[in-house]
Design an enzyme around this catalytic site. Structure first.
Site, PDB file in Angstrom:
ATOM      1  N   ASP A  23      -7.188   0.804  -4.863  1.00 52.95           N
ATOM      2  CA  ASP A  23      -6.705   2.091  -4.372  1.00 52.95           C
ATOM      3  C   ASP A  23      -7.593   2.626  -3.252  1.00 52.95           C
ATOM      4  OD1 ASP A  23      -4.838   2.703  -6.978  1.00 52.95           O
ATOM      5  OD2 ASP A  23      -6.730   1.760  -7.474  1.00 52.95           O
ATOM      6  N   ASP A  29      -3.768   6.987  -0.880  1.00 52.18           N
ATOM      7  CA  ASP A  29      -2.913   6.092  -1.666  1.00 52.18           C
ATOM      8  C   ASP A  29      -2.618   6.856  -2.949  1.00 52.18           C
ATOM      9  OD1 ASP A  29      -1.566   3.887  -2.647  1.00 52.18           O
ATOM     10  OD2 ASP A  29      -3.373   3.038  -3.543  1.00 52.18           O
ATOM     11  N   GLU A  83       0.961   7.162   1.630  1.00 54.34           N
ATOM     12  CA  GLU A  83       1.893   6.056   1.409  1.00 54.34           C
ATOM     13  C   GLU A  83       3.243   6.596   0.989  1.00 54.34           C
ATOM     14  OE1 GLU A  83       0.604   2.283  -0.482  1.00 54.34           O
ATOM     15  OE2 GLU A  83       2.313   2.590  -1.811  1.00 54.34           O
TER      16      GLU A  83
END
Lengths: 187, 187
Positions: free
Chosen positions: A138, A4, A65
Protein backbone atom coordinates in the site's frame (compact mmCIF):
# COMPACT_ATOMS: atom_id res chain seq x y z
CA UNK A 1 0.23 13.50 -2.63
CA UNK A 2 -0.74 9.96 -3.60
CA UNK A 3 -3.32 7.89 -1.74
CA UNK A 4 -4.00 4.16 -2.10
CA UNK A 5 -7.35 4.07 -0.29
CA UNK A 6 -8.40 1.25 2.02
CA UNK A 7 -10.04 0.73 5.40
CA UNK A 8 -7.52 -1.76 6.79
CA UNK A 9 -4.48 -0.11 5.21
CA UNK A 10 -4.55 3.30 3.52
CA UNK A 11 -1.26 4.22 1.87
CA UNK A 12 -0.30 7.91 1.79
CA UNK A 13 2.76 9.36 0.07
CA UNK A 14 4.25 12.72 -0.76
CA UNK A 15 6.34 13.20 -3.89
CA UNK A 16 7.98 16.32 -5.27
CA UNK A 17 7.99 16.77 -9.03
CA UNK A 18 11.07 18.37 -10.57
CA UNK A 19 12.00 19.24 -14.14
CA UNK A 20 11.36 16.55 -16.78
CA UNK A 21 10.61 13.21 -15.16
CA UNK A 22 12.53 13.98 -11.96
CA UNK A 23 10.55 12.90 -8.89
CA UNK A 24 11.61 12.76 -5.22
CA UNK A 25 9.89 10.92 -2.37
CA UNK A 26 9.37 13.19 0.65
CA UNK A 27 7.28 11.01 2.94
CA UNK A 28 5.28 7.78 2.95
CA UNK A 29 3.10 6.10 5.55
CA UNK A 30 0.24 3.64 5.96
CA UNK A 31 -2.83 4.53 8.03
CA UNK A 32 -4.29 1.39 9.61
CA UNK A 33 -7.67 0.80 11.24
CA UNK A 34 -8.72 -2.47 12.89
CA UNK A 35 -11.45 -4.53 11.20
CA UNK A 36 -13.25 -4.83 14.55
CA UNK A 37 -13.65 -1.04 14.74
CA UNK A 38 -16.97 0.59 13.89
CA UNK A 39 -17.08 1.61 10.19
CA UNK A 40 -17.84 5.28 10.95
CA UNK A 41 -14.93 5.34 13.45
CA UNK A 42 -12.57 3.83 10.85
CA UNK A 43 -13.56 6.52 8.34
CA UNK A 44 -13.05 9.18 11.02
CA UNK A 45 -9.56 7.87 11.78
CA UNK A 46 -8.59 7.89 8.08
CA UNK A 47 -10.09 11.36 7.53
CA UNK A 48 -8.25 12.76 10.57
CA UNK A 49 -4.91 11.25 9.47
CA UNK A 50 -5.32 12.62 5.92
CA UNK A 51 -6.33 16.06 7.29
CA UNK A 52 -3.07 16.06 9.26
CA UNK A 53 -1.06 15.19 6.12
CA UNK A 54 -2.81 17.87 4.07
CA UNK A 55 -2.32 20.56 6.72
CA UNK A 56 1.32 19.61 7.32
CA UNK A 57 2.42 19.27 3.69
CA UNK A 58 -0.12 21.42 1.73
CA UNK A 59 0.20 19.36 -1.48
CA UNK A 60 -0.74 20.96 -4.84
CA UNK A 61 -2.94 18.01 -5.76
CA UNK A 62 -4.13 14.72 -4.29
CA UNK A 63 -4.02 11.68 -6.60
CA UNK A 64 -6.33 8.87 -5.48
CA UNK A 65 -6.78 5.40 -6.92
CA UNK A 66 -10.06 5.04 -8.76
CA UNK A 67 -12.00 2.16 -7.19
CA UNK A 68 -14.01 -0.27 -9.30
CA UNK A 69 -16.89 -2.33 -7.97
CA UNK A 70 -16.02 -5.20 -10.31
CA UNK A 71 -12.83 -6.03 -8.41
CA UNK A 72 -12.92 -7.60 -4.95
CA UNK A 73 -16.60 -6.96 -4.29
CA UNK A 74 -16.27 -7.70 -0.56
CA UNK A 75 -13.81 -4.87 0.10
CA UNK A 76 -14.70 -2.49 -2.77
CA UNK A 77 -17.36 -0.65 -0.75
CA UNK A 78 -15.02 0.06 2.15
CA UNK A 79 -12.26 1.11 -0.23
CA UNK A 80 -14.66 3.48 -2.02
CA UNK A 81 -15.70 4.96 1.32
CA UNK A 82 -12.07 5.47 2.36
CA UNK A 83 -11.41 7.17 -1.01
CA UNK A 84 -14.49 9.31 -0.41
CA UNK A 85 -13.34 10.72 2.93
CA UNK A 86 -9.85 11.34 1.48
CA UNK A 87 -11.35 13.30 -1.44
CA UNK A 88 -13.58 15.16 1.04
CA UNK A 89 -10.61 16.21 3.21
CA UNK A 90 -8.90 17.65 0.10
CA UNK A 91 -12.08 19.40 -1.14
CA UNK A 92 -12.52 20.94 2.33
CA UNK A 93 -9.13 22.64 1.73
CA UNK A 94 -9.71 23.55 -1.94
CA UNK A 95 -6.99 21.10 -2.97
CA UNK A 96 -7.82 19.45 -6.34
CA UNK A 97 -8.36 15.67 -6.37
CA UNK A 98 -7.52 13.54 -9.39
CA UNK A 99 -8.30 9.86 -9.86
CA UNK A 100 -6.15 7.32 -11.67
CA UNK A 101 -7.06 3.72 -12.44
CA UNK A 102 -4.79 0.91 -11.20
CA UNK A 103 -3.77 0.12 -14.79
CA UNK A 104 -2.88 3.77 -15.48
CA UNK A 105 -0.66 3.72 -12.40
CA UNK A 106 1.00 0.41 -13.35
CA UNK A 107 1.53 1.56 -16.92
CA UNK A 108 3.03 4.87 -15.78
CA UNK A 109 5.65 3.33 -13.48
CA UNK A 110 6.36 -0.07 -15.12
CA UNK A 111 5.35 0.46 -18.76
CA UNK A 112 2.70 -2.27 -18.47
CA UNK A 113 -0.87 -1.88 -17.22
CA UNK A 114 -0.79 -5.54 -16.16
CA UNK A 115 2.30 -5.40 -13.94
CA UNK A 116 2.05 -7.23 -10.60
CA UNK A 117 2.63 -5.75 -7.13
CA UNK A 118 6.26 -6.88 -7.00
CA UNK A 119 7.05 -5.15 -10.31
CA UNK A 120 5.39 -1.92 -9.15
CA UNK A 121 7.36 -1.99 -5.89
CA UNK A 122 10.63 -2.73 -7.70
CA UNK A 123 10.14 0.05 -10.26
CA UNK A 124 8.99 2.67 -7.76
CA UNK A 125 12.02 1.91 -5.56
CA UNK A 126 14.27 2.43 -8.59
CA UNK A 127 12.45 5.55 -9.91
CA UNK A 128 12.61 7.28 -6.53
CA UNK A 129 16.17 6.06 -5.84
CA UNK A 130 15.15 4.58 -2.49
CA UNK A 131 17.65 2.53 -0.47
CA UNK A 132 15.04 -0.05 0.59
CA UNK A 133 11.78 -1.06 -1.06
CA UNK A 134 8.73 0.62 0.52
CA UNK A 135 6.54 -1.79 2.51
CA UNK A 136 3.73 -2.81 2.64
CA UNK A 137 2.43 -2.79 -0.96
CA UNK A 138 0.00 0.00 0.00
CA UNK A 139 2.94 2.33 0.68
CA UNK A 140 4.49 1.49 -2.70
CA UNK A 141 1.11 1.97 -4.40
CA UNK A 142 0.65 5.41 -2.81
CA UNK A 143 4.09 6.45 -4.08
CA UNK A 144 3.28 5.01 -7.52
CA UNK A 145 0.01 7.01 -7.60
CA UNK A 146 1.85 10.22 -6.78
CA UNK A 147 4.51 9.53 -9.45
CA UNK A 148 1.80 8.54 -11.96
CA UNK A 149 0.08 11.86 -11.38
CA UNK A 150 3.33 13.85 -11.74
CA UNK A 151 3.93 12.19 -15.11
CA UNK A 152 0.36 11.83 -16.41
CA UNK A 153 -1.23 14.89 -14.78
CA UNK A 154 -0.23 17.46 -17.41
CA UNK A 155 -1.17 15.00 -20.19
CA UNK A 156 -4.59 14.37 -18.62
CA UNK A 157 -5.19 18.08 -18.15
CA UNK A 158 -4.31 18.75 -21.80
CA UNK A 159 -6.64 15.92 -22.91
CA UNK A 160 -9.49 17.28 -20.79
CA UNK A 161 -8.87 20.77 -22.16
CA UNK A 162 -8.92 19.45 -25.74
CA UNK A 163 -12.13 17.50 -25.05
CA UNK A 164 -13.76 20.61 -23.56
CA UNK A 165 -12.72 22.69 -26.62
CA UNK A 166 -14.09 20.03 -29.02
CA UNK A 167 -17.37 19.96 -27.10
CA UNK A 168 -17.67 23.74 -27.15
CA UNK A 169 -17.05 23.76 -30.93
CA UNK A 170 -19.71 21.05 -31.38
CA UNK A 171 -22.18 23.03 -29.24
CA UNK A 172 -21.54 26.16 -31.35
CA UNK A 173 -22.05 24.14 -34.56
CA UNK A 174 -25.34 22.70 -33.24
CA UNK A 175 -26.56 26.16 -32.19
CA UNK A 176 -25.78 27.55 -35.68
CA UNK A 177 -27.55 24.58 -37.31
CA UNK A 178 -30.62 25.06 -35.11
CA UNK A 179 -30.74 28.80 -35.84
CA UNK A 180 -30.52 28.12 -39.59
CA UNK A 181 -33.31 25.51 -39.37
CA UNK A 182 -35.54 27.88 -37.42
CA UNK A 183 -34.84 30.66 -39.94
CA UNK A 184 -35.76 28.31 -42.83
CA UNK A 185 -38.97 27.24 -41.04
CA UNK A 186 -39.94 30.87 -40.38
CA UNK A 187 -39.69 31.78 -44.10
CA UNK B 1 -32.17 10.49 11.40
CA UNK B 2 -32.44 8.34 8.28
CA UNK B 3 -30.22 8.74 5.23
CA UNK B 4 -30.71 7.18 1.79
CA UNK B 5 -27.22 7.88 0.41
CA UNK B 6 -26.57 8.93 -3.17
CA UNK B 7 -24.50 11.45 -5.11
CA UNK B 8 -27.28 12.74 -7.37
CA UNK B 9 -29.98 12.58 -4.72
CA UNK B 10 -29.31 11.95 -1.02
CA UNK B 11 -32.48 11.60 1.07
CA UNK B 12 -32.34 12.83 4.67
CA UNK B 13 -35.17 12.52 7.18
CA UNK B 14 -35.79 13.12 10.86
CA UNK B 15 -38.24 10.96 12.78
CA UNK B 16 -39.18 11.01 16.47
CA UNK B 17 -39.81 7.68 18.14
CA UNK B 18 -42.59 7.56 20.75
CA UNK B 19 -43.92 4.78 22.98
CA UNK B 20 -44.57 1.44 21.28
CA UNK B 21 -44.48 1.78 17.51
CA UNK B 22 -45.44 5.46 17.53
CA UNK B 23 -43.27 7.44 15.06
CA UNK B 24 -43.58 11.07 13.91
CA UNK B 25 -41.91 12.69 10.89
CA UNK B 26 -40.19 15.96 11.84
CA UNK B 27 -38.37 16.88 8.63
CA UNK B 28 -37.40 15.42 5.27
CA UNK B 29 -35.30 16.73 2.40
CA UNK B 30 -33.21 15.64 -0.57
CA UNK B 31 -29.67 16.92 -1.08
CA UNK B 32 -28.87 17.09 -4.80
CA UNK B 33 -25.53 17.48 -6.57
CA UNK B 34 -25.12 17.79 -10.35
CA UNK B 35 -23.47 14.90 -12.23
CA UNK B 36 -21.18 17.39 -14.00
CA UNK B 37 -19.72 18.52 -10.66
CA UNK B 38 -16.31 17.27 -9.53
CA UNK B 39 -16.67 14.11 -7.35
CA UNK B 40 -14.79 15.64 -4.40
CA UNK B 41 -17.00 18.76 -4.61
CA UNK B 42 -20.15 16.62 -4.65
CA UNK B 43 -18.99 14.78 -1.52
CA UNK B 44 -18.18 18.12 0.12
CA UNK B 45 -21.68 19.44 -0.64
CA UNK B 46 -23.32 16.32 0.84
CA UNK B 47 -21.05 16.36 3.90
CA UNK B 48 -21.78 20.06 4.52
CA UNK B 49 -25.55 19.55 4.18
CA UNK B 50 -25.49 16.56 6.56
CA UNK B 51 -23.32 18.51 9.04
CA UNK B 52 -25.98 21.22 9.05
CA UNK B 53 -28.73 18.65 9.71
CA UNK B 54 -26.76 17.02 12.53
CA UNK B 55 -25.94 20.35 14.19
CA UNK B 56 -29.50 21.65 13.85
CA UNK B 57 -31.34 18.53 14.99
CA UNK B 58 -28.77 16.62 17.12
CA UNK B 59 -30.27 13.18 16.37
CA UNK B 60 -29.62 10.28 18.81
CA UNK B 61 -28.56 7.99 15.99
CA UNK B 62 -28.07 8.08 12.21
CA UNK B 63 -29.49 5.15 10.23
CA UNK B 64 -27.87 4.75 6.80
CA UNK B 65 -28.72 2.33 4.02
CA UNK B 66 -26.10 -0.38 3.66
CA UNK B 67 -24.77 -0.30 0.09
CA UNK B 68 -23.98 -3.48 -1.81
CA UNK B 69 -21.58 -3.64 -4.73
CA UNK B 70 -23.66 -6.33 -6.40
CA UNK B 71 -26.52 -3.94 -7.18
CA UNK B 72 -26.19 -1.22 -9.83
CA UNK B 73 -22.43 -1.46 -10.18
CA UNK B 74 -22.19 1.86 -12.08
CA UNK B 75 -23.58 3.95 -9.22
CA UNK B 76 -22.63 1.73 -6.23
CA UNK B 77 -19.22 3.37 -5.77
CA UNK B 78 -20.65 6.90 -5.64
CA UNK B 79 -23.42 5.74 -3.31
CA UNK B 80 -20.87 4.11 -1.00
CA UNK B 81 -18.80 7.32 -0.98
CA UNK B 82 -21.86 9.42 -0.15
CA UNK B 83 -22.69 6.98 2.69
CA UNK B 84 -19.08 7.26 3.83
CA UNK B 85 -19.10 11.05 4.23
CA UNK B 86 -22.49 10.86 5.99
CA UNK B 87 -21.11 8.30 8.48
CA UNK B 88 -18.01 10.48 8.91
CA UNK B 89 -20.08 13.59 9.72
CA UNK B 90 -21.90 11.62 12.44
CA UNK B 91 -18.68 10.09 13.84
CA UNK B 92 -17.14 13.59 13.99
CA UNK B 93 -19.97 14.45 16.43
CA UNK B 94 -19.92 11.17 18.39
CA UNK B 95 -23.35 10.29 17.05
CA UNK B 96 -23.69 6.51 16.51
CA UNK B 97 -24.24 5.26 12.95
CA UNK B 98 -26.23 2.13 12.19
CA UNK B 99 -26.63 0.45 8.82
CA UNK B 100 -29.72 -1.32 7.54
CA UNK B 101 -30.03 -3.30 4.30
CA UNK B 102 -32.71 -2.31 1.76
CA UNK B 103 -34.60 -5.55 2.46
CA UNK B 104 -34.56 -4.91 6.23
CA UNK B 105 -36.04 -1.45 5.58
CA UNK B 106 -38.70 -2.80 3.20
CA UNK B 107 -39.59 -5.62 5.58
CA UNK B 108 -39.85 -3.22 8.53
CA UNK B 109 -42.28 -0.82 6.87
CA UNK B 110 -44.22 -3.06 4.45
CA UNK B 111 -43.86 -6.54 5.97
CA UNK B 112 -42.06 -7.77 2.84
CA UNK B 113 -38.37 -7.52 2.04
CA UNK B 114 -39.24 -7.54 -1.66
CA UNK B 115 -41.67 -4.61 -1.67
CA UNK B 116 -41.27 -2.12 -4.54
CA UNK B 117 -40.70 1.64 -4.24
CA UNK B 118 -44.42 2.45 -4.61
CA UNK B 119 -45.33 0.12 -1.73
CA UNK B 120 -42.63 1.62 0.53
CA UNK B 121 -43.86 5.14 -0.26
CA UNK B 122 -47.51 4.19 0.35
CA UNK B 123 -46.78 2.47 3.66
CA UNK B 124 -44.44 5.18 4.99
CA UNK B 125 -47.07 7.83 4.14
CA UNK B 126 -49.65 5.82 6.10
CA UNK B 127 -47.33 4.98 9.06
CA UNK B 128 -46.33 8.62 9.51
CA UNK B 129 -49.86 9.90 8.88
CA UNK B 130 -48.65 12.28 6.19
CA UNK B 131 -51.19 14.26 4.11
CA UNK B 132 -49.23 13.78 0.87
CA UNK B 133 -46.77 11.08 -0.18
CA UNK B 134 -43.11 12.15 0.23
CA UNK B 135 -41.34 12.69 -3.11
CA UNK B 136 -38.97 11.75 -4.67
CA UNK B 137 -38.46 8.08 -3.69
CA UNK B 138 -35.19 9.06 -1.94
CA UNK B 139 -37.18 11.17 0.56
CA UNK B 140 -39.55 8.25 1.24
CA UNK B 141 -36.58 5.89 1.60
CA UNK B 142 -34.87 8.18 4.12
CA UNK B 143 -38.07 8.27 6.20
CA UNK B 144 -38.38 4.48 5.89
CA UNK B 145 -34.78 4.05 7.08
CA UNK B 146 -35.45 6.21 10.14
CA UNK B 147 -38.66 4.31 10.94
CA UNK B 148 -36.90 0.97 10.35
CA UNK B 149 -34.24 1.97 12.85
CA UNK B 150 -36.81 3.07 15.46
CA UNK B 151 -38.48 -0.31 15.20
CA UNK B 152 -35.51 -2.60 14.58
CA UNK B 153 -32.81 -0.72 16.52
CA UNK B 154 -33.49 -2.18 19.99
CA UNK B 155 -33.88 -5.66 18.45
CA UNK B 156 -30.58 -5.34 16.58
CA UNK B 157 -28.78 -4.11 19.68
CA UNK B 158 -30.10 -7.10 21.69
CA UNK B 159 -29.06 -9.48 18.89
CA UNK B 160 -25.56 -7.99 18.72
CA UNK B 161 -25.26 -8.25 22.49
CA UNK B 162 -26.34 -11.91 22.38
CA UNK B 163 -23.89 -12.66 19.56
CA UNK B 164 -21.05 -11.00 21.49
CA UNK B 165 -21.92 -13.05 24.59
CA UNK B 166 -22.02 -16.28 22.57
CA UNK B 167 -18.66 -15.48 21.01
CA UNK B 168 -17.12 -14.72 24.42
CA UNK B 169 -18.43 -18.06 25.75
CA UNK B 170 -16.99 -19.86 22.70
CA UNK B 171 -13.62 -18.13 23.17
CA UNK B 172 -13.55 -19.18 26.85
CA UNK B 173 -14.42 -22.77 25.87
CA UNK B 174 -11.64 -22.85 23.24
CA UNK B 175 -9.12 -21.43 25.72
CA UNK B 176 -10.05 -24.12 28.30
CA UNK B 177 -9.80 -26.84 25.62
CA UNK B 178 -6.38 -25.59 24.50
CA UNK B 179 -5.12 -25.44 28.11
CA UNK B 180 -6.34 -29.01 28.70
CA UNK B 181 -4.61 -30.23 25.50
CA UNK B 182 -1.34 -28.51 26.44
CA UNK B 183 -1.55 -30.00 29.95
CA UNK B 184 -2.12 -33.47 28.46
CA UNK B 185 0.81 -33.01 26.04
CA UNK B 186 3.09 -31.87 28.89
CA UNK B 187 2.40 -35.03 30.94
Amino acid sequence: MGVDPGLTRCGVALVESGSGRKVTALDVDVVRTPAAMDLAERLLKIHTAVEHWLDTHRPDVVAVERVFAQRQVSTAMGTAQAAGVVALAAAQRDIPVRFHTPSEVKAAVTGSGRADKAQVTMMITRILGMQTAPKPADAADALALAVCHCWRGPLNDRMEEAAAKAKAAQDRHRARLKAAQEEAAAR
